[in-house]
Design an enzyme around this catalytic site. Structure first.
Site, PDB file in Angstrom:
ATOM      1  N   ASP A 104      85.899  48.262   1.960  1.00 41.37           N
ATOM      2  CA  ASP A 104      86.387  49.449   2.660  1.00 41.37           C
ATOM      3  C   ASP A 104      87.456  50.293   2.122  1.00 41.37           C
ATOM      4  OD1 ASP A 104      85.759  50.894   5.362  1.00 41.37           O
ATOM      5  OD2 ASP A 104      88.013  50.286   5.425  1.00 41.37           O
ATOM      6  N   HIS A 270      79.174  46.087   8.536  1.00 41.10           N
ATOM      7  CA  HIS A 270      80.217  46.322   7.680  1.00 41.10           C
ATOM      8  C   HIS A 270      80.947  45.324   7.109  1.00 41.10           C
ATOM      9  CE1 HIS A 270      83.113  49.113   5.869  1.00 41.10           C
ATOM     10  NE2 HIS A 270      84.182  48.845   6.759  1.00 41.10           N
TER      11      HIS A 270
END
Length: 291
Positions: A104, A270
């Site tokens: 990320d 995620h």
């Protein structure tokens, strides 16, 4: 968590970076994403420490790293400056070359490191991320709905800071549930650390500055380097059940940005390292152990 790791603060040019270090062998730097800290690696870092010297760092603005006062152009939260932090950390630890993994926001810092300091990194892995320039250039209603925080956090100070601070724990839980689809994957110990750090108004502001930099100075840097490719071997992993995995042809995008790319989707949302730690570790371990 991470009981075998030793912690310290390392001063860089403009920040103090919180670092946890453990294991022995070749150096491996792990960088976390939003809205977490280095603790996100707790399920796989001890396993890597059996074969590598593992360095876990909190990005500036996050966790227990410092939160420098922002500049008007947000340049001291640019990925270029955050990448320089990590280069200085590794130099002070005595490592001129190393392996690296970023998830990320940490993956955005790693991408910038690969462009600005590519000779320092032997191999790299990017987790659930496509380049910032690509992300903004292809934003649509689906993206803006699923990842609304990209546009909320960049609003002028201190609008998002005040609103988040009023219900910081609720906002954090809502964000992590939305991105993972199942908040039960996070251990109570890890979540307590995320809440502790995220509840600090200085952290909220630092995170907003990270995002404000992404939509301003980072885009200028990225646009200038659109033709520059990553030279070292690159592994790209993504959550097959997450928005990024569903929304982008990730390998096709990274093959435009890097010379040697491999990768595939992991059965998770995620947060790969916490939602699917076994699959994530195995993929990373195989990549970094190959000659």
């Amino acid at each position: 968590m991470l009981e075998t790791f030793t912690v310290r603060q390392i001063k860089t040019n403009g920040a103090s970076i919180h670092v946890a270090k453990g294991g022995s062998g070749e150096p491996l730097l792990l960088l976390h994403g939003y809205p977490q800290t280095h603790v996100m690696w707790h399920r796989i870092a001890p396993r890597f420490a059996e074969s590598f010297t593992v360095i876990l760092a909190d990005l500036r603005g996050y966790g227990d790293s410092s939160k420098p006062k922002e500049k008007p152009d947000h340049s001291n939260y640019s990925k270029r400056v955050m990448a320089q932090d990590m280069i200085e950390v590794m130099s002070q630890l005595g490592y001129e070359s190393f392996y690296a993994i970023g998830h990320d926001r940490g993956a955005r810092v790693l991408h910038r490191m690969l462009l600005d300091h590519g000779k320092r990194i032997k191999k790299a892995a990017i987790l659930d991320m496509v380049p910032t320039y690509e992300t903004y250039a292809t934003t649509d209603k689906e993206f803006a709905t699923a990842l609304y925080h990209w546009f909320f956090l960049i609003q002028p100070a201190d609008l998002p800071e005040r609103l988040i601070a009023g219900q910081a724990e609720y906002f954090l839980h809502s964000t992590m549930k939305g991105l993972s689809r199942d908040i039960s994957v996070f251990t109570p110990e890890a979540m307590a650390e995320y809440v502790r750090c995220f509840s600090d108004p200085a952290t909220i502001h630092g995170i907003c500055e990270d995002y404000r930099a992404s939509v301003s100075i980072d885009l200028l840097h990225d646009e200038a380097d659109l033709q520059q490719k990553v030279h070292c071997p690159l592994l790209v992993l993504w959550g097959a059940n997450g928005f990024i995995g569903r929304h982008y042809d990730i390998l096709a995008i990274w093959r435009k940005r890097a010379e040697i790319v491999q990768g595939y989707g992991i059965p998770s949302g995620h947060f790969l390292a916490e939602e699917a730690p076994e699959e994530t570790y195995n993929a990373l371990r195989l990549f970094f152990s190959q000659g």
